[in-house]
Design a protein around this motif. Structure first.
Motif, PDB file in Angstrom:
ATOM      1  N   LYS A 174       5.203   7.084  -7.912  1.00 32.21           N
ATOM      2  CA  LYS A 174       5.762   6.258  -6.855  1.00 32.21           C
ATOM      3  C   LYS A 174       4.943   6.296  -5.568  1.00 32.21           C
ATOM      4  O   LYS A 174       5.304   5.701  -4.575  1.00 32.21           O
ATOM      5  N   PHE A 175       3.834   7.029  -5.580  1.00 31.41           N
ATOM      6  CA  PHE A 175       2.992   7.057  -4.400  1.00 31.41           C
ATOM      7  C   PHE A 175       2.295   5.719  -4.220  1.00 31.41           C
ATOM      8  O   PHE A 175       1.790   5.129  -5.174  1.00 31.41           O
ATOM      9  N   SER A 176       2.230   5.258  -2.991  1.00 36.31           N
ATOM     10  CA  SER A 176       1.461   4.054  -2.691  1.00 36.31           C
ATOM     11  C   SER A 176      -0.018   4.407  -2.678  1.00 36.31           C
ATOM     12  O   SER A 176      -0.405   5.577  -2.673  1.00 36.31           O
ATOM     13  N   ARG A 177      -0.855   3.382  -2.648  1.00 36.34           N
ATOM     14  CA  ARG A 177      -2.302   3.606  -2.559  1.00 36.34           C
ATOM     15  C   ARG A 177      -2.619   4.355  -1.265  1.00 36.34           C
ATOM     16  O   ARG A 177      -3.468   5.250  -1.249  1.00 36.34           O
ATOM     17  N   PHE A 178      -1.930   4.027  -0.185  1.00 36.26           N
ATOM     18  CA  PHE A 178      -2.153   4.719   1.077  1.00 36.26           C
ATOM     19  C   PHE A 178      -1.881   6.219   0.936  1.00 36.26           C
ATOM     20  O   PHE A 178      -2.661   7.061   1.389  1.00 36.26           O
ATOM     21  N   GLU A 179      -0.782   6.558   0.284  1.00 40.23           N
ATOM     22  CA  GLU A 179      -0.409   7.961   0.126  1.00 40.23           C
ATOM     23  C   GLU A 179      -1.367   8.703  -0.803  1.00 40.23           C
ATOM     24  O   GLU A 179      -1.694   9.869  -0.573  1.00 40.23           O
ATOM     25  N   THR A 180      -1.836   8.017  -1.834  1.00 35.27           N
ATOM     26  CA  THR A 180      -2.782   8.632  -2.765  1.00 35.27           C
ATOM     27  C   THR A 180      -4.091   8.978  -2.062  1.00 35.27           C
ATOM     28  O   THR A 180      -4.635  10.079  -2.223  1.00 35.27           O
TER      29      THR A 180
END
Length: 284
Positions: A174-180
């Motif tokens: 569920k992580f967004s690309r930003f969070e990854t």
């Protein structure tokens, strides 16, 4: 606070544990609390499963008092000390980087700083049962598969502990690309903050542009890449100011700043006070 130490002590595993793993169950009656009460770091990862009792300790200026069944993770970079204990029984796992699963190493970087977590029910049983198997593996008569078997068992215990911590954050899928991207930056920052101070240097390591790195980190954390780099350096500076008698100039040089006045300005901006004020404020 002692001021006779030139730097923060780093505790290593005793020579007899050259394999890089120690796992055991102890009561605080036979734990070297006097030695552990002085601020120090380890050159290994330290996992504690307290089964009963009460323990009070400090990790990076934050005091924790845990009661009953609790799991604690202390990263090698974290400065800590044990303050007091009452009727505590715990399982301790000490394991170095070389023996940890590579994926677990990265995940451990993501959860730092990690507050103690309570244990109960099936999870507590699973951890104590797995830890008991680790202890039995350590007590086996050494043979050709001794170390491999012990390492695999201890990594299973680490996986259980990690899973408990990761339940407190969003599932990876569920992580967004930003969070990854932000998580990858955090891992890289922990490894390189002394030598790399520029956002562009981290962007290069991650094979992305500096502007995209900053966009991701800003969206995920609310802070710029530069600010997080400075925060990490100043945390290390605070540790050295608090736990050693190195001069501010010596600390600046150790943290990769040849320009001492610039370091002083960064410290004041991030900490809200000068380095000397921070040291004097925290004198006993």
């Amino acid at each position: 606070m002692p001021r006779n130490k030139k730097t923060i002590p780093v505790h290593s595993l005793p020579e007899k544990y050259r394999g890089g793993i120690v796992v055991d169950r102890r009561s605080m009656d036979n734990f070297p609390l006097e030695e552990a009460s002085d601020a120090h770091r380890h050159d290994y990862h330290f996992f504690i499963i307290q089964e009963k009792g009460t323990t009070t300790f400090e990790i990076d200026f934050k005091k924790h008092s845990i009661k009953g069944a609790t799991v604690v993770y202390i990263h090698p970079n974290q400065v800590h000390r044990f303050l007091k204990t009452k009727e505590a029984v715990f399982i301790g796992l000490l394991i170095n980087n070389e023996n940890l699963n590579a994926e677990y190493l990265n995940l451990l970087e993501e959860i730092v700083p990690a507050d103690p977590l309570a244990l109960k029910g099936e999870l507590l049983s699973a951890m104590t049962d797995t830890a008991a198997l680790c202890i039995k593996a350590a007590q086996r008569k050494p043979d050709i598969l001794y170390h491999t078997f012990l390492k695999d068992m201890c990594n299973a215990l680490v996986a259980l502990i990690l899973s408990h911590y990761l339940e407190k954050v969003k599932p990876v899928e569920k992580f967004s690309r930003f969070e990854t991207v932000s998580k990858a930056f955090k891992i890289s920052l922990e490894k390189n903050f002394i030598n790399l101070k520029k956002p562009a240097e981290y962007a290069k390591l991650l094979n992305i542009s500096p502007s995209y790195l900053n966009e991701c980190v800003k969206n995920a954390t609310g802070n710029s890449v530069s600010h997080l780099i400075q925060q990490r350096v100043i945390l290390e500076a605070k540790r050295l100011l608090y736990h050693s008698n190195k001069s501010v100039k010596e600390i600046a040089a150790e943290l990769g700043y040849d320009d001492y006045p610039y370091f002083s300005r960064v410290f004041s901006k991030i900490a809200g006070m000068t380095a000397l004020t921070f040291r004097n404020k925290n004198l006993d």
